[in-house]
Design a protein around this motif. Structure first.
Motif, PDB file in Angstrom:
ATOM      1  N   PHE A 242       0.839  -1.209   0.000  1.00 25.98           N
ATOM      2  CA  PHE A 242       0.000   0.000   0.000  1.00 25.98           C
ATOM      3  C   PHE A 242       0.874   1.260   0.000  1.00 25.98           C
ATOM      4  O   PHE A 242       0.636   2.203  -0.769  1.00 25.98           O
ATOM      5  CB  PHE A 242      -0.915  -0.012   1.224  1.00 25.98           C
ATOM      6  N   LEU A 243       1.891   1.285   0.852  1.00 27.03           N
ATOM      7  CA  LEU A 243       2.763   2.449   0.945  1.00 27.03           C
ATOM      8  C   LEU A 243       3.565   2.632  -0.344  1.00 27.03           C
ATOM      9  O   LEU A 243       3.819   3.765  -0.771  1.00 27.03           O
ATOM     10  CB  LEU A 243       3.701   2.305   2.143  1.00 27.03           C
ATOM     11  N   ALA A 244       3.968   1.538  -0.975  1.00 30.66           N
ATOM     12  CA  ALA A 244       4.691   1.631  -2.239  1.00 30.66           C
ATOM     13  C   ALA A 244       3.797   2.215  -3.329  1.00 30.66           C
ATOM     14  O   ALA A 244       4.248   3.032  -4.150  1.00 30.66           O
ATOM     15  CB  ALA A 244       5.207   0.248  -2.644  1.00 30.66           C
ATOM     16  N   ALA A 245       2.539   1.817  -3.361  1.00 25.39           N
ATOM     17  CA  ALA A 245       1.600   2.352  -4.349  1.00 25.39           C
ATOM     18  C   ALA A 245       1.374   3.847  -4.119  1.00 25.39           C
ATOM     19  O   ALA A 245       1.257   4.632  -5.068  1.00 25.39           O
ATOM     20  CB  ALA A 245       0.271   1.598  -4.279  1.00 25.39           C
ATOM     21  N   LEU A 246       1.338   4.266  -2.848  1.00 27.83           N
ATOM     22  CA  LEU A 246       1.203   5.689  -2.527  1.00 27.83           C
ATOM     23  C   LEU A 246       2.445   6.456  -2.979  1.00 27.83           C
ATOM     24  O   LEU A 246       2.346   7.540  -3.563  1.00 27.83           O
ATOM     25  CB  LEU A 246       0.987   5.854  -1.022  1.00 27.83           C
ATOM     26  N   ARG A 247       3.601   5.875  -2.735  1.00 28.43           N
ATOM     27  CA  ARG A 247       4.862   6.508  -3.138  1.00 28.43           C
ATOM     28  C   ARG A 247       4.954   6.637  -4.656  1.00 28.43           C
ATOM     29  O   ARG A 247       5.432   7.646  -5.188  1.00 28.43           O
ATOM     30  CB  ARG A 247       6.026   5.685  -2.600  1.00 28.43           C
ATOM     31  N   ASP A 248       4.487   5.626  -5.380  1.00 29.48           N
ATOM     32  CA  ASP A 248       4.580   5.621  -6.841  1.00 29.48           C
ATOM     33  C   ASP A 248       3.495   6.458  -7.496  1.00 29.48           C
ATOM     34  O   ASP A 248       3.445   6.554  -8.727  1.00 29.48           O
ATOM     35  CB  ASP A 248       4.512   4.183  -7.368  1.00 29.48           C
ATOM     36  N   GLY A 249       2.592   7.016  -6.715  1.00 29.59           N
ATOM     37  CA  GLY A 249       1.584   7.913  -7.274  1.00 29.59           C
ATOM     38  C   GLY A 249       0.399   7.236  -7.912  1.00 29.59           C
ATOM     39  O   GLY A 249      -0.297   7.848  -8.729  1.00 29.59           O
ATOM     40  N   GLU A 250       0.133   5.979  -7.567  1.00 33.01           N
ATOM     41  CA  GLU A 250      -1.063   5.325  -8.104  1.00 33.01           C
ATOM     42  C   GLU A 250      -2.335   5.966  -7.557  1.00 33.01           C
ATOM     43  O   GLU A 250      -3.400   5.889  -8.169  1.00 33.01           O
ATOM     44  CB  GLU A 250      -1.046   3.828  -7.772  1.00 33.01           C
ATOM     45  N   PHE A 251      -2.219   6.604  -6.413  1.00 37.71           N
ATOM     46  CA  PHE A 251      -3.341   7.321  -5.804  1.00 37.71           C
ATOM     47  C   PHE A 251      -2.757   8.361  -4.866  1.00 37.71           C
ATOM     48  O   PHE A 251      -1.558   8.367  -4.567  1.00 37.71           O
ATOM     49  CB  PHE A 251      -4.256   6.354  -5.027  1.00 37.71           C
ATOM     50  N   ILE A 252      -3.619   9.262  -4.406  1.00 40.10           N
ATOM     51  CA  ILE A 252      -3.236  10.219  -3.368  1.00 40.10           C
ATOM     52  C   ILE A 252      -4.251  10.112  -2.245  1.00 40.10           C
ATOM     53  O   ILE A 252      -5.364   9.605  -2.436  1.00 40.10           O
ATOM     54  CB  ILE A 252      -3.174  11.665  -3.904  1.00 40.10           C
ATOM     55  N   LEU A 253      -3.871  10.588  -1.069  1.00 39.49           N
ATOM     56  CA  LEU A 253      -4.765  10.547   0.077  1.00 39.49           C
ATOM     57  C   LEU A 253      -5.531  11.855   0.196  1.00 39.49           C
ATOM     58  O   LEU A 253      -4.992  12.937  -0.053  1.00 39.49           O
ATOM     59  CB  LEU A 253      -3.975  10.286   1.364  1.00 39.49           C
ATOM     60  N   ARG A 254      -6.786  11.753   0.574  1.00 41.20           N
ATOM     61  CA  ARG A 254      -7.621  12.926   0.811  1.00 41.20           C
ATOM     62  C   ARG A 254      -7.873  13.078   2.298  1.00 41.20           C
ATOM     63  O   ARG A 254      -7.838  12.091   3.045  1.00 41.20           O
ATOM     64  CB  ARG A 254      -8.961  12.771   0.081  1.00 41.20           C
ATOM     65  N   PRO A 255      -8.138  14.304   2.773  1.00 45.79           N
ATOM     66  CA  PRO A 255      -8.403  14.501   4.209  1.00 45.79           C
ATOM     67  C   PRO A 255      -9.665  13.741   4.623  1.00 45.79           C
ATOM     68  O   PRO A 255     -10.728  13.949   4.041  1.00 45.79           O
ATOM     69  CB  PRO A 255      -8.606  16.025   4.328  1.00 45.79           C
ATOM     70  N   PRO A 256      -9.560  12.839   5.607  1.00 43.97           N
ATOM     71  CA  PRO A 256     -10.741  12.080   6.050  1.00 43.97           C
ATOM     72  C   PRO A 256     -11.404  12.760   7.243  1.00 43.97           C
ATOM     73  O   PRO A 256     -10.816  13.621   7.906  1.00 43.97           O
ATOM     74  CB  PRO A 256     -10.130  10.736   6.464  1.00 43.97           C
ATOM     75  N   LYS A 257     -12.649  12.369   7.531  1.00 49.48           N
ATOM     76  CA  LYS A 257     -13.322  12.850   8.734  1.00 49.48           C
ATOM     77  C   LYS A 257     -12.771  12.153   9.976  1.00 49.48           C
ATOM     78  O   LYS A 257     -12.677  12.748  11.039  1.00 49.48           O
ATOM     79  CB  LYS A 257     -14.833  12.615   8.616  1.00 49.48           C
ATOM     80  N   ASP A 258     -12.426  10.889   9.823  1.00 53.17           N
ATOM     81  CA  ASP A 258     -11.881  10.101  10.920  1.00 53.17           C
ATOM     82  C   ASP A 258     -10.395   9.875  10.654  1.00 53.17           C
ATOM     83  O   ASP A 258     -10.023   9.378   9.590  1.00 53.17           O
ATOM     84  CB  ASP A 258     -12.612   8.754  11.006  1.00 53.17           C
ATOM     85  N   PRO A 259      -9.505  10.252  11.610  1.00 51.76           N
ATOM     86  CA  PRO A 259      -8.062  10.083  11.373  1.00 51.76           C
ATOM     87  C   PRO A 259      -7.633   8.639  11.208  1.00 51.76           C
ATOM     88  O   PRO A 259      -6.516   8.378  10.776  1.00 51.76           O
ATOM     89  CB  PRO A 259      -7.430  10.719  12.625  1.00 51.76           C
ATOM     90  N   GLN A 260      -8.507   7.676  11.535  1.00 51.38           N
ATOM     91  CA  GLN A 260      -8.162   6.269  11.379  1.00 51.38           C
ATOM     92  C   GLN A 260      -8.625   5.701  10.040  1.00 51.38           C
ATOM     93  O   GLN A 260      -8.473   4.517   9.785  1.00 51.38           O
ATOM     94  CB  GLN A 260      -8.786   5.453  12.523  1.00 51.38           C
ATOM     95  N   ILE A 261      -9.197   6.552   9.186  1.00 52.50           N
ATOM     96  CA  ILE A 261      -9.679   6.105   7.874  1.00 52.50           C
ATOM     97  C   ILE A 261      -8.734   6.637   6.799  1.00 52.50           C
ATOM     98  O   ILE A 261      -8.336   7.802   6.828  1.00 52.50           O
ATOM     99  CB  ILE A 261     -11.112   6.604   7.612  1.00 52.50           C
ATOM    100  N   LEU A 262      -8.373   5.781   5.845  1.00 52.41           N
ATOM    101  CA  LEU A 262      -7.545   6.189   4.717  1.00 52.41           C
ATOM    102  C   LEU A 262      -8.450   6.445   3.518  1.00 52.41           C
ATOM    103  O   LEU A 262      -9.047   5.519   2.968  1.00 52.41           O
ATOM    104  CB  LEU A 262      -6.507   5.114   4.389  1.00 52.41           C
ATOM    105  N   SER A 263      -8.582   7.717   3.139  1.00 55.39           N
ATOM    106  CA  SER A 263      -9.450   8.100   2.026  1.00 55.39           C
ATOM    107  C   SER A 263      -8.605   8.266   0.765  1.00 55.39           C
ATOM    108  O   SER A 263      -7.704   9.109   0.715  1.00 55.39           O
ATOM    109  CB  SER A 263     -10.178   9.404   2.355  1.00 55.39           C
ATOM    110  N   VAL A 264      -8.910   7.462  -0.248  1.00 56.48           N
ATOM    111  CA  VAL A 264      -8.069   7.381  -1.454  1.00 56.48           C
ATOM    112  C   VAL A 264      -8.737   8.098  -2.620  1.00 56.48           C
ATOM    113  O   VAL A 264      -9.946   7.989  -2.830  1.00 56.48           O
ATOM    114  CB  VAL A 264      -7.819   5.894  -1.812  1.00 56.48           C
ATOM    115  N   ARG A 265      -7.930   8.860  -3.377  1.00 55.97           N
ATOM    116  CA  ARG A 265      -8.393   9.421  -4.654  1.00 55.97           C
ATOM    117  C   ARG A 265      -7.469   8.881  -5.744  1.00 55.97           C
ATOM    118  O   ARG A 265      -6.250   9.066  -5.691  1.00 55.97           O
ATOM    119  CB  ARG A 265      -8.354  10.948  -4.635  1.00 55.97           C
ATOM    120  N   TRP A 266      -8.068   8.227  -6.744  1.00 52.94           N
ATOM    121  CA  TRP A 266      -7.280   7.508  -7.742  1.00 52.94           C
ATOM    122  C   TRP A 266      -6.736   8.448  -8.813  1.00 52.94           C
ATOM    123  O   TRP A 266      -7.358   9.454  -9.164  1.00 52.94           O
ATOM    124  CB  TRP A 266      -8.140   6.420  -8.395  1.00 52.94           C
TER     125      TRP A 266
END
Length: 459
Positions: A242-266
């Protein structure tokens, strides 16, 4: 079993992890041993003399997710006893134990010998009769009924359905120990969900064959530790993916309402395939809580920096605005101020001319509202605001007017002065001329209107 309970056998010594006494259920009195508890339960009861077994033992397992508190430990003991009694006639358990000195503390050992009132063929009631198989068979038969019997074919070595001479299936009752165990497992899962409110509990998988599957506690613990280790390694691999995919730019993270939720934008170009999205979504669930929190905190800090940078850039753009825009803004503001001042001046000038308000020349700056009955009205508030705004300017005009009039009167002949004063007094009486506070304010010696010694509107 009693030797094991007292930790006098070899296997029990290996399992002890802490010096904590067990919780005991002993319905026939406290302090009784397992043997004495059985003797008390068996006293006065009858059983089949041909029966080889004298009691049953059930190890009732609770979900390991149940928190280990004194209240929960006591409840697990009580629920295990209640379940075995409820499924075996109501008078079955003579002793139960929850060990708290071992690594595993979610299992209850229940010892029971079901009692019931037996009715003989002649109608005689035997009040206490013990049967170890009656309730288990009834339970299995009620749940599974009958099925076609199978027998091993000596030629093929396989189990095949059995039929009679007419070719009809030969049925057998599904009440063997195998089916009794299946029924008991089903009922225990229902008990956890319905009686204890653990709706998330799932029943264990049924055995494929009938080979013994019991493991010694040490072997079971080792197997469970291996499972946990394997699961932890798999989760670590998925987290890294998951972290490698984030590093490679397959998606970016969006601000979530809950800090324990990972909100993905492709990423749109090139688009991520549906299969890859599904895989990354699965990997996201394996990211541990601390990493989730850290990622979202880093994202929040990055967004805050970007917002600050954008604000600074906007401020720089504003500072680079053409000088003409700044001058235009100043001119616009000045025009607005002058327009407001002119409106205040016209309002106060009108109030002065119509004797709504007067200006005391002798005190040099005292404005007075004349119509006392109208104090507190919007008109009074408006004129009072004009006092503060342009009162000084209009007062200066009042002083200049008085000075000019006194100079004019001073050069008139006595007869002309008398005529002027008389005309002025008439104008005062008609309300067509400004008034003064007292003699001497205004044209020298001119008084009138409300009386020589009474206050007047003044200028």
């Amino acid at each position: 079993m009693e030797t094991h309970e007292k930790r006098l056998d070899q296997s029990s010594t290996f399992r002890v992890k802490r010096d904590t006494p067990p919780l005991i259920y002993s319905p026939y009195g406290e302090g009784l041993s397992l043997q004495k508890s059985f003797d008390a339960h068996n006293e006065g009861a009858k059983r089949n003399k041909a029966a080889g077994k004298i009691a049953l033992h059930a190890f009732v397992q609770f979900p390991t997710e149940v928190p280990l508190t004194p209240e929960n430990e006591q409840r697990m003991l009580n629920e295990a006893v209640a379940f075995i009694n409820a499924s075996h006639g109501g008078r079955a358990v003579f002793r139960a134990r929850l060990d708290r000195d071992e690594a595993g503390r979610h299992g209850v050992d229940v010892f029971y010998a079901p009692k019931y009132e037996k009715v003989t063929r002649r109608g005689k009631v035997v009040e206490d009769w013990i049967s170890l198989s009656k309730f288990g068979k009834e339970m299995a038969l009620a749940r599974f009924g009958e099925r076609q019997k199978k027998a091993k074919n000596p030629e093929t070595g396989k189990f095949e359905p059995v039929v009679d001479a007419d070719g009809q299936p030969v049925l057998e009752r599904c009440d063997s120990p195998y089916f009794q165990g299946q029924a008991l497992q089903d009922l225990w899962t229902a008990h956890l969900r319905e009686k204890m409110g653990l709706e998330w509990v799932e029943r264990g998988k049924k055995k494929v064959g009938r080979d013994p599957d019991r493991l010694e506690p040490e072997e079971y613990k080792l197997a469970e530790d291996q499972k946990k280790l394997k699961l932890a390694l798999e989760r670590a691999d998925m987290e890294r993916e998951f972290l490698a995919a984030l590093r490679d730019g397959e998606f970016i993270l969006r601000p979530p309402k809950d800090p324990q939720i990972l909100s993905v934008r492709w990423r749109k170009m090139p688009a991520v395939t549906p299969e890859r999205r599904e895989r990354i979504g699965l990997c996201a669930k394996s990211v541990c809580s601390a990493v989730r929190l850290n990622l979202n905190e880093t994202l929040a800090g990055k967004l805050a920096q970007e917002e600050k940078l954008a604000e600074l850039m906007q401020r720089e753009e504003r500072l680079k605005a053409p000088e003409s825009l700044i001058e235009a803004a100043k001119a616009e503001a000045k025009a607005e101020v002058m327009a407001d001042l002119k409106d205040d001046f016209d309002t106060l000038k009108s109030a002065w001319a119509t004797n709504e308000a007067t200006y005391s020349v002798d005190t040099e700056g005292y404005w007075k509202w004349w119509y006392e009955a109208e104090r507190g009205t919007p008109r009074h508030a408006r004129v009072s605001a004009c006092f503060e705004s342009v009162g000084g300017l209009v007062g200066w005009m009042a002083r200049r007017f008085e000075e000019v009039m006194n100079e004019v009167v001073r050069y008139l002949t006595p007869a002309a002065q008398t005529e002027f004063k008389n005309e002025w007094i008439d104008a005062l009486d008609r309300g067509d001329a400004p008034e003064w506070w007292a003699p001497g304010d205004g044209p020298s010696g001119v008084t009138g209107g409300v009386g020589q010694n009474s206050p007047s509107l003044g200028m």
